[in-house]
Write an enzyme that holds these catalytic residues in place. Sequence first.
Site, PDB file in Angstrom:
ATOM      1  CE  LYS A  41       1.720  12.030 -52.608  1.00  0.00           C
ATOM      2  NZ  LYS A  41       1.736  10.710 -51.931  1.00  0.00           N
ATOM      3  NE  ARG A 614      -4.915  14.115 -60.051  1.00  0.00           N
ATOM      4  CZ  ARG A 614      -3.672  14.178 -59.320  1.00  0.00           C
ATOM      5  NH1 ARG A 614      -3.341  12.844 -58.826  1.00  0.00           N
ATOM      6  NH2 ARG A 614      -3.222  15.335 -58.797  1.00  0.00           N
TER       7      ARG A 614
END
Length: 729
Positions: A41, A614
């Site tokens: 992003k 993560r």
Amino acid sequence: MTTMENTMTTLDYSGLNGPQKEAVSYGEGPMLILAGAGSGKTRVITYRIGHLLEQGVKPWNILAVTFTNKAASEMRERVSNLTGGAGSGIWISTFHSFCAQFLRVEGEACGIARHYTIYDDDDQKRVVRECLRELNLDEKKNKPSFFVNRISREKDNLMDAGSFFVHASSSGDPNKENLAAVYTLYEKKLRLAGAFDFGDLLLKTVELLHSYPSLCQKYQGRFQYLLVDEYQDTNRAQYLLTKTLAAQHKNICVVGDDDQAIYSWRGADIKNILEFERDYANVKVIVLEQNYRSTQAILSAAWQLVRNNQSRKEKKLWSQRQSQEPICVQQLPNEVSEAHWVSQKVKELVDEQGAEYAECSVFYRTNAQSRVLEDAFRQQEIPYLLIGNVRFYERAEVKDLLAYLKLIANPKDDISLKRIINTPVRGIGKSTLETIGYYAQNRSISIYEAIKEGELASGFTGRAQNGLALFSSLIDDWIRRREELSVSNLVREIFSKTKMLETMQEEAKADLEASARLNNVQELLNACEEFEEKSEDKSLFAYLEQVSLSTGLDNADQKKKGVTLMTVHLAKGLEFANVFLTGLEEGLFPLGEAQFDNDEIEEERRLAYVGMTRAKDRLFLTSSASRRIFGQTHWNLPSRFIQEAGLIIEPLAGEFTDEDSLLSRNVSAPVLAEERSVYCVGQRVEHPLFGRGKVTLISGSGDHLKVSVSFDSGVWKKLLIKYAPLKRI
């Protein structure tokens, strides 16, 4: 064409995938980019900014906002590298930094002092304590942290003290009335001190934009394109701010992931992203699903988990990274065994598989879980970095020096003055300061102004008089020279002329902690010099603003080579090759009462999803069969999230024995076999210690029959029926 425009680098779009290119090159109008974890992003945002510049949009017509200084700094650097410096005029900052600068530039014309102080959480608690004392409210029954959090939430919802007071007065609720009284007095004290808290920055900005139409039109006209990162984390004030700024051109691009909305407890509202399409007509929606971080095995398990949420936009991450490494799920007897297992596994990764300690991270749901992990890591001599403990700028000696700087910048700041008026000791005792405080309060002036008037001096001891005179002389001198002295030189002078340096050097000879404090002061000087090297505005006021708006992760020393320990909330936005997600037990993760509230359980599920995503290469999930909390051993079921993720956890052999069974020593006789056979899922039961609850799971048979019970108190227990004194109701 300007010189800046001539230096614009031609963008290379070849590294973008299809949806990324579509998002980057989209033209006019509102756009929602649903960017899954690890889907690039930040790359999309920076390329979109570069694309806008290529299309002839001026840098000063673009505003990009995000949530941390670290993210804003990274975005600025990427834009600069991508565009050859052509984007240097773009306003890229955090929400709070944008508002702080807006208020300094525009606030003075609207009655807001240009050089206001920004109070942090500790400063806010000090003000609230003063309010509680003045309102005769017992601090033991009325925790300052509760009032700070409630006031912050009210400001997030654009409810100022006056509006809340009216609301509370008609509620008939004594608790709301107390909050209204504290909130009102708290605001009065902040205004007298020329101070704002974090909530004020957003609240006052929105108020000014709505109260001054010409000012609103000025900024709406300037920002033709608005980009908002991490939109799922916005609160009502941030939502209304961005909606107001985008009202004229409607070129608002919001980027976020509803599956990573984990901050409702601090005011974030997931509805902002879920209902974005209701706020703007003809919204372009682009979904980024290709993940560049994790293996497909990790993504598949994470999706299996989060798909159980009802409040979400459908998306399913995928990766070209295939791996034969399975997700490891391990149950341990207790939290000590869990910590030992994690430390051993880290050792194995480093010693046998060539991993680096810095490539490993351990996440947990609550800060209290870190102690046993730290103990295990120290025993194994594994270096680690604890994130989320005392932040650098919250250490006592650093806050002392910052309080001097704050008072020099704003002499009305009573909170900072009280902190350092007798640091180091000047003979100005508590009673002396209280007397000056009452004098100032009665005249609606600051304590420093009261000291300067000198009318009270004759009533104090000679030592106190000398201390006050020395203190005001030093502060006066620094106020007079604050424009000419660099911040680093000002810190050096404060440290030297107050004799803090001399005292600390003497203490450091025999005290390791004092030596560490001395190192912290040196690090503060380093930070000041770094600020002076990098910042265009090198003033004291700019430095204090930067420090006030910093966050825990902004200050984390990422250069340290050790295993990272942190709560899952702090892990958002980070990535590690090897991730250990610990404490996956009912009552802990999901936490407490969240198990019984649909909105809360969905946020807990999103939090687990964030922790799992993560991990780049390896993911380890651990659960403890028992955990000692506040001196009592609790037996817990493995977290439902393990099963929901499609993973299997095998219970430990011998997990429940006669010796370990709850209240086994207090049972006079075992339950009869024929009575045990009538338990069923959904059965209401009562326990003499845990109260009433409901059977949620049955396992085993005969003397080994066990039932899992969800008690009405929020406690989950797995009990051996042979010994558990359960009564069916």
